[in-house]
Design an enzyme around this catalytic site. Structure first.
Site, PDB file in Angstrom:
ATOM      1  N   LYS A 118      68.603  66.690  49.494  1.00 18.93           N
ATOM      2  CA  LYS A 118      69.201  65.728  50.348  1.00 18.93           C
ATOM      3  C   LYS A 118      70.731  65.394  50.275  1.00 18.93           C
ATOM      4  O   LYS A 118      71.313  65.222  51.325  1.00 18.93           O
ATOM      5  CB  LYS A 118      68.354  64.248  50.420  1.00 18.93           C
ATOM      6  CG  LYS A 118      68.474  63.495  51.359  1.00 18.93           C
ATOM      7  CD  LYS A 118      67.736  62.120  51.049  1.00 18.93           C
ATOM      8  CE  LYS A 118      66.464  62.140  50.674  1.00 18.93           C
ATOM      9  NZ  LYS A 118      65.711  61.096  50.766  1.00 18.93           N
ATOM     10  N   LYS A 130      66.723  59.362  40.559  1.00 18.29           N
ATOM     11  CA  LYS A 130      65.785  58.709  41.024  1.00 18.29           C
ATOM     12  C   LYS A 130      65.242  57.743  40.002  1.00 18.29           C
ATOM     13  O   LYS A 130      65.241  58.182  38.897  1.00 18.29           O
ATOM     14  CB  LYS A 130      64.736  59.261  42.021  1.00 18.29           C
ATOM     15  CG  LYS A 130      64.089  58.375  42.756  1.00 18.29           C
ATOM     16  CD  LYS A 130      64.604  58.470  44.225  1.00 18.29           C
ATOM     17  CE  LYS A 130      63.819  57.159  45.332  1.00 18.29           C
ATOM     18  NZ  LYS A 130      64.600  57.252  46.418  1.00 18.29           N
ATOM     19  N   ASP A 170      64.824  51.239  47.161  1.00 14.83           N
ATOM     20  CA  ASP A 170      63.789  52.058  47.600  1.00 14.83           C
ATOM     21  C   ASP A 170      62.586  51.029  47.767  1.00 14.83           C
ATOM     22  O   ASP A 170      62.727  49.982  48.039  1.00 14.83           O
ATOM     23  CB  ASP A 170      63.195  53.087  46.584  1.00 14.83           C
ATOM     24  CG  ASP A 170      62.361  54.382  47.313  1.00 14.83           C
ATOM     25  OD1 ASP A 170      63.032  55.160  48.143  1.00 14.83           O
ATOM     26  OD2 ASP A 170      61.477  54.190  47.193  1.00 14.83           O
TER      27      ASP A 170
HETATM   28  P1  NDP Z   1      59.903  49.046  51.926  1.00 13.46           P
HETATM   29  O1  NDP Z   1      59.652  48.696  50.437  1.00 13.46           O
HETATM   30  O2  NDP Z   1      60.925  48.441  52.455  1.00 13.46           O
HETATM   31  O3  NDP Z   1      58.599  49.272  52.738  1.00 13.46           O
HETATM   32  C1  NDP Z   1      57.629  50.251  52.539  1.00 13.46           C
HETATM   33  C2  NDP Z   1      56.702  50.166  53.442  1.00 13.46           C
HETATM   34  O4  NDP Z   1      55.616  51.169  53.087  1.00 13.46           O
HETATM   35  C3  NDP Z   1      55.906  48.818  53.642  1.00 13.46           C
HETATM   36  O5  NDP Z   1      55.402  48.932  54.902  1.00 13.46           O
HETATM   37  C4  NDP Z   1      54.672  49.323  52.685  1.00 13.46           C
HETATM   38  O6  NDP Z   1      53.629  48.597  52.627  1.00 13.46           O
HETATM   39  C5  NDP Z   1      54.108  50.436  52.982  1.00 13.46           C
HETATM   40  N1  NDP Z   1      53.679  51.222  51.773  1.00 13.46           N
HETATM   41  C6  NDP Z   1      54.195  51.519  50.712  1.00 13.46           C
HETATM   42  N2  NDP Z   1      53.284  52.163  49.895  1.00 13.46           N
HETATM   43  C7  NDP Z   1      52.182  52.518  50.814  1.00 13.46           C
HETATM   44  C8  NDP Z   1      50.959  53.014  50.456  1.00 13.46           C
HETATM   45  N3  NDP Z   1      50.767  53.555  49.198  1.00 13.46           N
HETATM   46  N4  NDP Z   1      50.328  53.324  51.521  1.00 13.46           N
HETATM   47  C9  NDP Z   1      50.488  52.550  52.611  1.00 13.46           C
HETATM   48  N5  NDP Z   1      51.737  52.030  52.971  1.00 13.46           N
HETATM   49  C10 NDP Z   1      52.509  51.905  51.870  1.00 13.46           C
HETATM   50  O7  NDP Z   1      60.367  50.596  51.318  1.00 13.46           O
HETATM   51  P2  NDP Z   1      61.308  51.520  52.249  1.00 13.46           P
HETATM   52  O8  NDP Z   1      61.381  51.304  53.894  1.00 13.46           O
HETATM   53  O9  NDP Z   1      62.727  51.551  51.611  1.00 13.46           O
HETATM   54  O10 NDP Z   1      61.005  52.932  51.956  1.00 13.46           O
HETATM   55  C11 NDP Z   1      59.979  53.776  52.796  1.00 13.46           C
HETATM   56  C12 NDP Z   1      60.038  55.192  52.387  1.00 13.46           C
HETATM   57  O11 NDP Z   1      61.183  55.580  52.788  1.00 13.46           O
HETATM   58  C13 NDP Z   1      59.698  55.521  50.989  1.00 13.46           C
HETATM   59  O12 NDP Z   1      59.204  56.801  51.104  1.00 13.46           O
HETATM   60  C14 NDP Z   1      61.296  55.790  50.432  1.00 13.46           C
HETATM   61  O13 NDP Z   1      61.445  56.476  49.646  1.00 13.46           O
HETATM   62  C15 NDP Z   1      62.077  56.406  51.960  1.00 13.46           C
HETATM   63  N6  NDP Z   1      63.350  56.147  51.924  1.00 13.46           N
HETATM   64  C16 NDP Z   1      63.951  54.897  51.878  1.00 13.46           C
HETATM   65  C17 NDP Z   1      65.439  54.827  51.864  1.00 13.46           C
HETATM   66  C18 NDP Z   1      65.993  53.410  51.807  1.00 13.46           C
HETATM   67  O14 NDP Z   1      67.188  53.464  52.234  1.00 13.46           O
HETATM   68  N7  NDP Z   1      65.435  52.320  51.879  1.00 13.46           N
HETATM   69  C19 NDP Z   1      66.448  55.983  51.799  1.00 13.46           C
HETATM   70  C20 NDP Z   1      65.392  57.090  52.089  1.00 13.46           C
HETATM   71  C21 NDP Z   1      64.150  57.250  52.062  1.00 13.46           C
HETATM   72  P3  NDP Z   1      53.333  46.751  52.097  1.00 13.46           P
HETATM   73  O15 NDP Z   1      54.382  45.851  52.783  1.00 13.46           O
HETATM   74  O16 NDP Z   1      51.940  46.628  52.219  1.00 13.46           O
HETATM   75  O17 NDP Z   1      53.590  47.213  50.614  1.00 13.46           O
END
Ligand code: NDP
Length: 451
Positions: A118, A130, A170
């Site tokens: 990436k 990571k 993350d």
């Molecule tokens: P957040 O912690 O802000 O949000 C995560 C979301 O995903 C929440 O709604 C959470 O629900 C849900 N979630 C987490 N684990 C599970 C699970 N096992 N089953 C169902 N829902 C789940 O994280 P981000 O938005 O930052 O990250 C989301 C994704 O994006 C990840 O894969 C991360 O690696 C990827 N990503 C993030 C980046 C960033 O800049 N933040 C950059 C590139 C990729 P709940 O609230 O109930 O926990």
């Protein structure tokens, strides 16, 4: 140097599986990349001779450490922390920290491996890393989170540095956690340097970083649709997750004239046939980041919306789908339902949300399908811009950063086209991303010789 014996992909994967027993997520991520890279390097002896893929699939180092902290009742709690430094051939290690009970060494190794491709795709000088912990911030008080973050950084600080390794957020690591960790780093070292990105604007953070991953995933979607002479305007989108990436992806869909029908969390999904508009989205952001409450409350607040406990949103009829929660949240059967319901494009905001069966379904259907390593690179790209601003000790304007984010996402799209454009005019973005990401890292590794 001897000419290398060529192994085929199954022999290669057998070696990966043997060296990484039970690390299913890591093995899955390596296979997904290796399938395309093996085809590409078949007649390119130098990549075999230097064993490039074998070396990228072996992290430079995996650091594992104990994290002790005291909860509000005075109990001593013990967690495990990690930093996986996968590859620094094109720049300092860069990649987020995840705090979630599901975090294991395998999960972090898959994320660090993907991050290497990436970061290469962004065109910026960043290697792949990571880290994180199996700590669960959910239900913890601010003071407990602070004590955990301080303890985590008390070990991590030896392994990071502005020119060494620069973590970011993350899952489970947002502005609050980054603030606590940066404060502890500064306290231990007496240095104010850019060792983390995603910092608060008051202490070296960058505008647009918070929005960058979600916005970037939608810019990538827009680029894919434009390439087919189509656009987001007037289309319906279903999105999973309700965290940083999901809510900002939803926001950008709205900016570009689309309609958002769903969001979700780990307890289930909400479906609002009237559409989740900006006002409702602001309410959700507050619910998830300030109140830290479940998404189910949306259905109580907005009549007409429904909450589906324990389910994922992929059966809702839509034009566009954006998985933005976590890995392996969309399987082959769900992918087939999306195709049957008329979905024309999928842009991944999360890392590896679609499993290998799901990827095959999307590829066979010939829809626009963007793997996370390409479509969610906007976040790390703006983190790269945060590093540049920190080094230069200045701050760019929101407009400059928005323009750079758009340009970077367009650049990634075009790099994918270079290796992924097929004879029939459609694009295999998975292949494009894997090969374009690989070539830059591989050529740097060859320049360094054997090390
Ligand atoms: P957040 O912690 O802000 O949000 C995560 C979301 O995903 C929440 O709604 C959470 O629900 C849900 N979630 C987490 N684990 C599970 C699970 N096992 N089953 C169902 N829902 C789940 O994280 P981000 O938005 O930052 O990250 C989301 C994704 O994006 C990840 O894969 C991360 O690696 C990827 N990503 C993030 C980046 C960033 O800049 N933040 C950059 C590139 C990729 P709940 O609230 O109930 O926990």
């Amino acid at each position: 140097m001897a000419v290398a014996d060529h192994v085929d992909i199954e022999q290669f994967m057998a070696g990966v599986e043997k060296r990484n027993p039970h690390q299913t997520e890591f093995i899955q991520a390596v296979r997904e990349a290796a399938e395309d890279i093996f085809d590409y390097i078949e007649d390119k002896e130098i990549y075999h001779r230097y064993q490039i893929l074998r070396r990228i699939a072996e992290p430079d180092r995996v650091i594992s450490f104990r994290v002790c902290w005291e909860d509000d009742n005075g109990n001593i709690r013990v967690q495990r922390g990690w930093r996986v430094q996968n590859n620094n051939s094109i720049g300092p290690y860069k990649g987020g920290l995840r705090f979630h009970p599901s975090v294991t060494e395998s999960v972090l190794k898959f994320l660090a491996f993907e991050q290497t491709f990436k970061n290469s795709l962004t065109g910026l000088p960043m290697g792949g890393g990571k880290g994180g912990s199996n700590f669960n911030p959910k239900g913890k008080s601010d003071n407990e989170v602070m004590r955990f973050c301080q303890s985590f950084m008390t070990e991590l600080y030896r392994h990071v540095g502005a020119d060494i390794d620069v973590p970011a957020g993350d899952i489970g690591v947002g502005a609050r956690e980054i603030g606590y960790m940066f404060g502890q780093y500064k306290r231990i070292t007496n240095r104010f340097t850019g060792i983390l990105t995603g910092k608060g604007l008051e202490f070296g953070g960058s505008l647009v970083r918070t929005e960058a991953t979600g916005y970037g995933a939608v810019y990538f979607l827009q680029n894919m649709l434009n390439h087919r002479g189509d656009s987001i305007e007037g289309k319906s989108a279903i999105i999973s997750g309700s965290g940083n990436v999901a809510t900002h992806a939803a926001e950008k869909i709205l900016h570009l004239g689309g309609k958002v029908l769903t969001l979700s969390d780990s307890k289930g999904y909400i479906h609002d046939p009237a559409g989740i508009d900006q006002e409702k989205l602001n309410w959700i952001k507050h619910l998830k980041t300030v109140k830290r409450a479940p998404i189910s409350e949306y259905a109580d607040k907005y009549p007409g919306a429904t909450f589906h406990a324990g389910e994922r949103p992929w059966s809702v009829i839509c034009d566009l789908a954006l998985p933005c929660a976590t890995q392996n949240e969309l399987n082959g059967e769900e992918a087939a339902v999306l195709i049957k319901n008329g979905c024309i494009a999928v842009s991944e905001g999360a890392n590896m949300p679609t499993d290998l069966d799901g990827i095959r379904v999307f590829k066979d259907a010939g829809i626009c399908y963007a793997p996370g390593k390409a479509s969610n690179a906007g976040g790390v790209a703006v983190s790269g811009l945060e590093m540049s601003q920190n080094s230069a000790r200045l701050s760019w304007t929101e407009e400059e950063l928005q323009d750079q984010l758009k340009d970077i996402m367009q650049g990634i799209h075009d790099r994918c086209l270079e290796y992924g454009l097929k004879d029939d005019g459609t694009v295999d973005y998975v292949k494009g991303a894997n090969i374009a990401g690989f070539v830059k890292v591989a050529d740097a590794m060859i320049a360094f010789g054997v090390c």
